[in-house]
Design a protein around this motif. Structure first.
Motif, short mmCIF file in Angstrom:
data_model
loop_
_atom_site.label_atom_id
_atom_site.label_comp_id
_atom_site.label_asym_id
_atom_site.label_seq_id
_atom_site.Cartn_x
_atom_site.Cartn_y
_atom_site.Cartn_z
N ASP A 240 0.81 -1.22 0.00
CA ASP A 240 0.00 0.00 0.00
C ASP A 240 0.84 1.27 0.00
OD1 ASP A 240 -2.53 1.09 -0.24
OD2 ASP A 240 -2.79 1.37 1.91
N HIS A 241 2.02 1.20 -0.62
CA HIS A 241 2.84 2.39 -0.77
C HIS A 241 2.44 3.13 -2.05
CE1 HIS A 241 5.32 1.47 2.62
NE2 HIS A 241 5.73 0.32 2.11
N GLY A 242 2.67 4.42 -2.07
CA GLY A 242 2.37 5.24 -3.23
C GLY A 242 3.48 5.22 -4.25
N LEU A 243 3.32 6.02 -5.30
CA LEU A 243 4.27 6.02 -6.41
C LEU A 243 5.68 6.40 -5.97
CD1 LEU A 243 2.10 7.78 -9.16
CD2 LEU A 243 2.54 5.33 -8.90
N TYR A 244 5.80 7.41 -5.13
CA TYR A 244 7.11 7.86 -4.66
C TYR A 244 7.86 6.73 -3.95
CZ TYR A 244 10.56 10.95 -2.44
OH TYR A 244 11.73 11.55 -2.03
N ALA A 245 7.17 6.06 -3.00
CA ALA A 245 7.80 4.97 -2.25
C ALA A 245 8.07 3.77 -3.14
CB ALA A 245 6.92 4.58 -1.06
N MET A 246 7.20 3.53 -4.12
CA MET A 246 7.46 2.42 -5.05
C MET A 246 8.75 2.64 -5.82
SD MET A 246 3.57 1.87 -6.48
CE MET A 246 4.08 0.91 -7.91
N ALA A 247 8.94 3.87 -6.32
CA ALA A 247 10.17 4.17 -7.05
C ALA A 247 11.39 4.02 -6.16
CB ALA A 247 10.10 5.58 -7.63
N ARG A 248 11.28 4.46 -4.92
CA ARG A 248 12.38 4.32 -3.96
C ARG A 248 12.71 2.85 -3.71
NH1 ARG A 248 15.21 8.76 -3.94
NH2 ARG A 248 14.42 10.50 -2.71
N ALA A 249 11.66 2.02 -3.61
CA ALA A 249 11.89 0.58 -3.39
C ALA A 249 12.63 -0.05 -4.56
CB ALA A 249 10.54 -0.12 -3.16
N ALA A 250 12.29 0.37 -5.78
CA ALA A 250 13.00 -0.15 -6.95
C ALA A 250 14.45 0.32 -6.95
CB ALA A 250 12.29 0.29 -8.22
N ASP A 251 14.68 1.57 -6.60
CA ASP A 251 16.05 2.07 -6.49
C ASP A 251 16.88 1.20 -5.54
OD1 ASP A 251 15.58 4.23 -8.17
OD2 ASP A 251 15.11 5.61 -6.53
N ALA A 252 16.32 0.95 -4.36
CA ALA A 252 17.04 0.19 -3.34
C ALA A 252 17.33 -1.23 -3.80
CB ALA A 252 16.24 0.18 -2.03
N ALA A 253 16.34 -1.89 -4.41
CA ALA A 253 16.54 -3.28 -4.85
C ALA A 253 17.58 -3.38 -5.95
CB ALA A 253 15.21 -3.86 -5.32
N LEU A 254 17.53 -2.47 -6.91
CA LEU A 254 18.49 -2.51 -8.01
C LEU A 254 19.91 -2.19 -7.53
CD1 LEU A 254 16.30 -0.75 -10.70
CD2 LEU A 254 17.09 -3.11 -10.80
N THR A 255 20.04 -1.23 -6.64
CA THR A 255 21.35 -0.88 -6.09
C THR A 255 21.94 -2.02 -5.29
OG1 THR A 255 20.71 1.45 -5.98
CG2 THR A 255 22.59 0.78 -4.66
N GLU A 256 21.09 -2.69 -4.53
CA GLU A 256 21.57 -3.80 -3.69
C GLU A 256 21.99 -5.00 -4.54
OE1 GLU A 256 19.84 -6.88 -0.28
OE2 GLU A 256 18.65 -5.14 -0.90
N GLN A 257 21.22 -5.33 -5.56
CA GLN A 257 21.48 -6.54 -6.34
C GLN A 257 22.52 -6.35 -7.43
OE1 GLN A 257 20.30 -9.54 -5.54
NE2 GLN A 257 19.32 -8.53 -3.78
N PHE A 258 22.69 -5.12 -7.91
CA PHE A 258 23.58 -4.87 -9.04
C PHE A 258 24.51 -3.70 -8.72
CE2 PHE A 258 19.50 -6.45 -10.68
CZ PHE A 258 19.93 -7.62 -11.30
N PRO A 259 25.58 -3.97 -7.99
CA PRO A 259 26.51 -2.89 -7.61
C PRO A 259 27.23 -2.28 -8.81
CG PRO A 259 27.35 -5.05 -6.97
CD PRO A 259 25.95 -5.27 -7.39
N ASP A 260 27.18 -2.94 -9.98
CA ASP A 260 27.83 -2.39 -11.17
C ASP A 260 26.94 -1.39 -11.91
OD1 ASP A 260 26.00 -4.36 -11.82
OD2 ASP A 260 27.11 -5.05 -13.58
N LEU A 261 25.87 -0.96 -11.27
CA LEU A 261 24.94 0.03 -11.79
C LEU A 261 24.13 -0.52 -12.96
CD1 LEU A 261 23.74 2.87 -11.67
CD2 LEU A 261 25.53 3.64 -13.23
#
Length: 405
Positions: A240-261
């Motif tokens: 039940d997060h909004g658009l802003y928090a959804m984008a932040r969650a994607a940022d965090a997951a991609l940064t964590e899983q792919f340190p090579d950007l």
């Protein structure tokens, strides 16, 4: 035997028998079990599933019967039933009496069913309604059986699926969804070798959320990147997060899983159907197109931020007021950046022209996107070099009705 449309008890018995037969049936056993159930009322039913390219209809084999040849979606009466989502009757005065009935699961077009009966029914209108109800049930049964075996999947494939394609297509929702106030359709090409494109949607109460994503690169690595972003966005949305928090969650997951950007461009939207307020975020992606009537009125320029996976503290959520009947078209850059042999780009202008013509013709959403996707593929010189994904949200009860029998 003659099929008596007044025999409600007989019809009820057929449905009960069918449900009992298919309860433990495997996917490849469905055609025979269906015909065992319908034999007492003289119906012969052949199921055709559309391939992933949405170009041909392929018959499901039955024991002891040679399979009929596949049929083209374009240029056949069966294909017309599929594209228009309307039953087609070739010749009402010919025996056996034949109908081509769209096979759908909710609003998802799966193929068609050929229904034969001899002699022709006396009350053909009522007979057609009964058969459409039966085929509607068959569409649900095919969809229910699909995840538990491979035979129904094989029937829809004309070549091998890549690992990336297999990964992403299993994560995606059905290509079409309709409810009382809207219809959502999507298409993704090349359907057997998806790189990093993905789409998703969710409709709860008056809120309809959609997204289209495009992960950098090609192949399995891009597929894993796209799957990571899709999973993070979907999880945040379901919390039940909004658009802003959804984008932040994607940022965090991609940064964590792919340190090579590894990054993903995309558009996230949220439409409140009670107020018409559309809120959206555009993460380095082509802007959505707003269509009103049969015209594309403008691109939506707001909600800009950096691609997902690149932290951006300046996230701004764009806003637009939609009117009932509006269409919102999302697409990835593989649509407009397809080039022909002479170097001519498919372009936004060509996309808009085709979308407007489909809208003016009153074409259902899924058929609009099928034609747009095929136009993009036909424009290209050789195999696609990038994924091409389209998603169309239509905010109107009429749009939903066009996807239903």
């Amino acid at each position: 035997m003659s099929w008596d449309v007044e025999a409600g008890a007989t019809w009820h018995a057929v449905i009960v028998d069918l449900l009992a037969r298919v309860n433990f049936a495997l996917g490849d056993e469905l055609p025979d079990e269906i015909n065992k159930a319908t034999a007492p009322i003289g119906l012969d039913v052949t199921i055709y599933l559309v391939d992933h390219e949405q170009q041909r209809l392929w018959p499901l084999p039955r024991q002891g019967k040679p399979p009929p040849p596949p049929m083209s979606v374009d240029g056949s009466l069966a294909g017309r039933a599929f594209t228009s989502v309307r039953t087609q009757v070739p010749d009402p005065d010919t025996a056996p009496y034949r109908m081509w009935v769209p096979l759908i699961d909710g609003a998802e077009r799966l193929g068609v069913a050929e229904v034969l009966v001899d002699p022709p029914p006396a009350d053909r209108t009522r007979f057609q309604r009964w058969c459409e109800s039966l085929v509607g049930l068959l569409g649900h049964l095919v969809a229910v059986k699909m995840p538990y075996g491979d035979s129904l999947h094989r029937a829809r494939r004309t070549r091998a699926m890549s690992a990336a394609g297999e990964l992403l297509t299993q994560l995606l929702p059905p290509l079409t969804f309709s409810a009382h106030r809207l219809s959502i359709s999507a298409v993704l090409e090349p359907c057997y070798d998806v790189g990093g494109d993905a789409f998703d949607y969710a409709v709860d109460g008056p809120i309809a959320r959609t997204m289209v994503l495009d992960a950098m690169g090609r192949g399995l690595r891009a597929g894993l990147t796209g799957a990571t972003a899709l999973g993070a966005l979907r999880a945040a949305r379901r919390d039940d997060h909004g658009l802003y928090a959804m984008a932040r969650a994607a940022d965090a997951a991609l940064t964590e899983q792919f340190p090579d950007l590894r990054f993903v461009t995309g558009v996230l939207t949220e439409l409140n159907m009670d107020s018409g307020l559309l809120r959206y975020i555009n993460a380095g992606h082509p802007p959505p197109l707003l269509m009103r009537g049969a015209k594309a009125v403008r691109e939506l320029p707001g909600g800009r931020r950096l691609p997902l996976g690149i932290e951006d503290s300046r996230i701004v959520v764009g806003e637009e007021i939609l009117e009932p009947g509006d269409r919102l078209l999302l697409y990835t850059d593989g649509v407009v950046e397809a080039y022909d042999q002479g170097g001519d780009r498919f372009g936004v202008e060509r996309l808009v022209d085709l979308a407007e013509r489909c809208a003016a013709a009153g074409m259902p959403g899924p058929e609009t996107l099928r034609r747009l996707a095929h136009s993009v593929l036909a424009h290209q010189d050789g195999p696609p070099t990038d994924d091409a994904t389209l998603l169309l949200l239509e905010w109107s009860p009429q749009a939903a009705e066009r996807t239903q029998l």
